[in-house]
Design an enzyme around this catalytic site. Structure first.
Site, PDB file in Angstrom:
ATOM      1  N   ASN A  14      -5.281   9.259  12.450  1.00  0.00           N
ATOM      2  CA  ASN A  14      -5.430   9.646  11.045  1.00  0.00           C
ATOM      3  C   ASN A  14      -4.535  10.819  10.661  1.00  0.00           C
ATOM      4  OD1 ASN A  14      -6.911   9.292   8.465  1.00  0.00           O
ATOM      5  ND2 ASN A  14      -7.540  11.399   8.883  1.00  0.00           N
ATOM      6  N   TRP A  20      -3.838   6.632   0.569  1.00  0.00           N
ATOM      7  CA  TRP A  20      -2.489   6.686   0.004  1.00  0.00           C
ATOM      8  C   TRP A  20      -2.449   7.472  -1.305  1.00  0.00           C
ATOM      9  CZ3 TRP A  20       2.105   6.059   1.999  1.00  0.00           C
ATOM     10  CH2 TRP A  20       2.197   5.409   3.233  1.00  0.00           C
TER      11      TRP A  20
END
Length: 467
Positions: free
Chosen positions: A348, A389
């Site tokens: 991540n 995003w």
């Protein structure tokens, strides 16, 4: 009701499956069915990595059902047509399923529920995918939340309690077995060998999910808050693809973490477990946002970012291809993209770095990155992918400061100080001294100058600051 249809989608488990227990309360005989209908997902049909996972998770589910004497029926085609056909073939009086929260799925499921009820069938849905339904939480003004911290504070008061639904020891199948396709007929596995390394990393299915959760709860969680940002370490849960496909449910995760706390309150588990449960909270928050703002998979949450001066496709095509294949000349970015291509996952912390590089240093629209992740991640999830995003691009929820630009060199030095992660995924750089290892151009020229493109990004964000 003598016979009920249990419609599996992304709830591919028998443990703590609410729709399964709804069906068993209403009927004696059970017909479990999976219908492959990617066209009904709109523009977000499962990507290549997701299809690989789905194949193996379905195989695991089929095996568990077979052990209990109730084979999984596999069909291909329009979901409503296949459910109606199966009801006619078996005399089933109802269809039961667990809810999905993507816009296309909500519209499809609403239409199907209405049609089945018009046919005289019982049609019920349940929640197996989330701790809290997206519509259960609102701000004091009655609006959806757009900031995580107040959302999670409100959500914690609504976390479920009580026992998990057990796995049935046996199931009674239809009197006459319905026709079923073989799993291979769905052609979910990739036709090229790009996923060859996936089996060494993953064990899709409920069994693999249970093993990961137990290992995490008994060991890894102790150091989670200290090590979770270090991509070279195996210090995260690895549960995200299992949660997406429903190999395991969030209630199972929550209650296992609560049990870990109860078993050992003096070990430091409280802080680390709370840190991990915040990550589960982010998953809930992502679904809250997608439900209330269904346009966000393709459009910015905040309208002013629609005017952001992204580069044009003809100008960025070569840079996008370099980013996708891990050939940017920026080591941490290239390492992350190669990890993704090889294993179907990316740490991540590295996801944030590569996303910042794409959107800020390359000025390539975040939608291009989201599409690439959608096809290559085994845990590709529309809610999580969209939130991640938009957060990095600065146009979504909680994205403050929205003009943040990650420095990939500093991030690499901080979170991979000895270069273990870089050497693992960039073996051509393994012999370099560590101080040079993190630097752009260590093996190939960097496609952009980090300082210049950082300033270009800041200038671009300044243009919409007052919009």
């Amino acid at each position: 009701m003598n016979t009920a249809i249990l419609w599996f989608r992304r709830d591919l488990r028998l443990a703590d499956n609410p729709a399964l227990h709804l069906a068993l309360r209403e009927a004696e005989r059970l017909i479990p069915v999976f219908i492959w209908s990617p066209e009904e997902e709109g523009e977000w049909a499962p990507g290549g990595a997701s299809r690989w996972w789905l194949h193996h998770s379905l195989a695991d589910l089929a095996g568990e059902l077979a052990k209990r004497g109730c084979p999984l029926v596999i069909r291909r085609g329009d979901s409503l047509a296949e459910l109606r056909r199966l009801a006619r073939e078996t005399g089933a009086g109802g269809v039961f399923w667990n809810r999905l929260y993507e816009p296309a799925a909500i519209a499809r499921d609403t239409r199907i529920k209405e049609a089945l009820r018009e046919d005289g069938l019982e049609a019920q849905s349940a929640n197996s995918a989330l701790l809290i339904e997206p519509w259960q939480i609102r701000t004091g003004g009655g609006d959806p939340y757009r900031v995580f911290t107040p959302y999670w504070k409100a959500a914690q008061a609504l976390l479920p309690a009580g026992r998990l639904e057990p796995v049935p020891a046996a199931l009674v199948p239809a009197a006459e077995p319905p026709q079923s396709l073989p799993l291979e007929a769905l052609e979910l596995l990739p036709r090229i060998a790009w996923a060859a390394a996936f089996p060494g990393r993953w064990q899709p299915g409920a069994g693999g999910a249970r093993q990961r959760l137990e290992r995490f709860a008994e060991d890894v969680v102790l150091d989670y808050s200290a090590r979770r940002d270090q991509p070279a370490q195996d210090a995260t849960s690895g549960l995200s693809p299992h949660l997406h496909f429903g190999d395991i449910g969030p209630r199972q995760v929550l209650m296992r973490m609560q049990r870990a706390l109860a078993e050992d309150r003096g070990s430091g588990r409280i802080a680390t477990t709370d840190h991990f449960l915040r990550e589960i909270g982010w998953r809930e928050f992502a679904h809250h946002l997608l439900f209330h703002f269904p346009r966000t998979p393709t459009e910015p949450l905040y309208d002013k970012f629609a005017a952001f001066p992204w580069r044009k496709p003809k100008d960025y095509a070569a840079d996008l291809a370099a980013w996708q294949r891990g050939r940017t000349g920026v080591p941490i970015v290239d390492a992350g993209m190669r990890e993704l291509w090889t294993t179907g996952i990316m740490h991540n912390r590295v996801r944030m770095i590569v996303a910042s590089f794409l959107t800020k240093n390359l000025l390539i629209p975040w939608q291009e990155g989201a599409k690439w992740f959608w096809d290559t991640l085994v845990d590709a999830d529309l809610a999580n992918n969209t939130l991640g995003w938009q957060w990095t691009a600065g146009c979504g929820a909680d994205a403050a400061p929205y003009f943040r630009v990650f420095n990939p060199v500093l991030q690499s030095q901080k979170f991979d100080p000895q270069g273990e992660y870089l050497r693992r995924w960039l073996p051509e750089l393994a012999a370099l001294p560590t101080d040079r290892l993190h630097m752009p151009g260590a093996q190939r020229p960097a496609i952009v100058d980090l300082a210049e493109t950082r300033q270009r990004a800041l200038d671009a964000y300044a243009r919409i600051k007052g919009a």
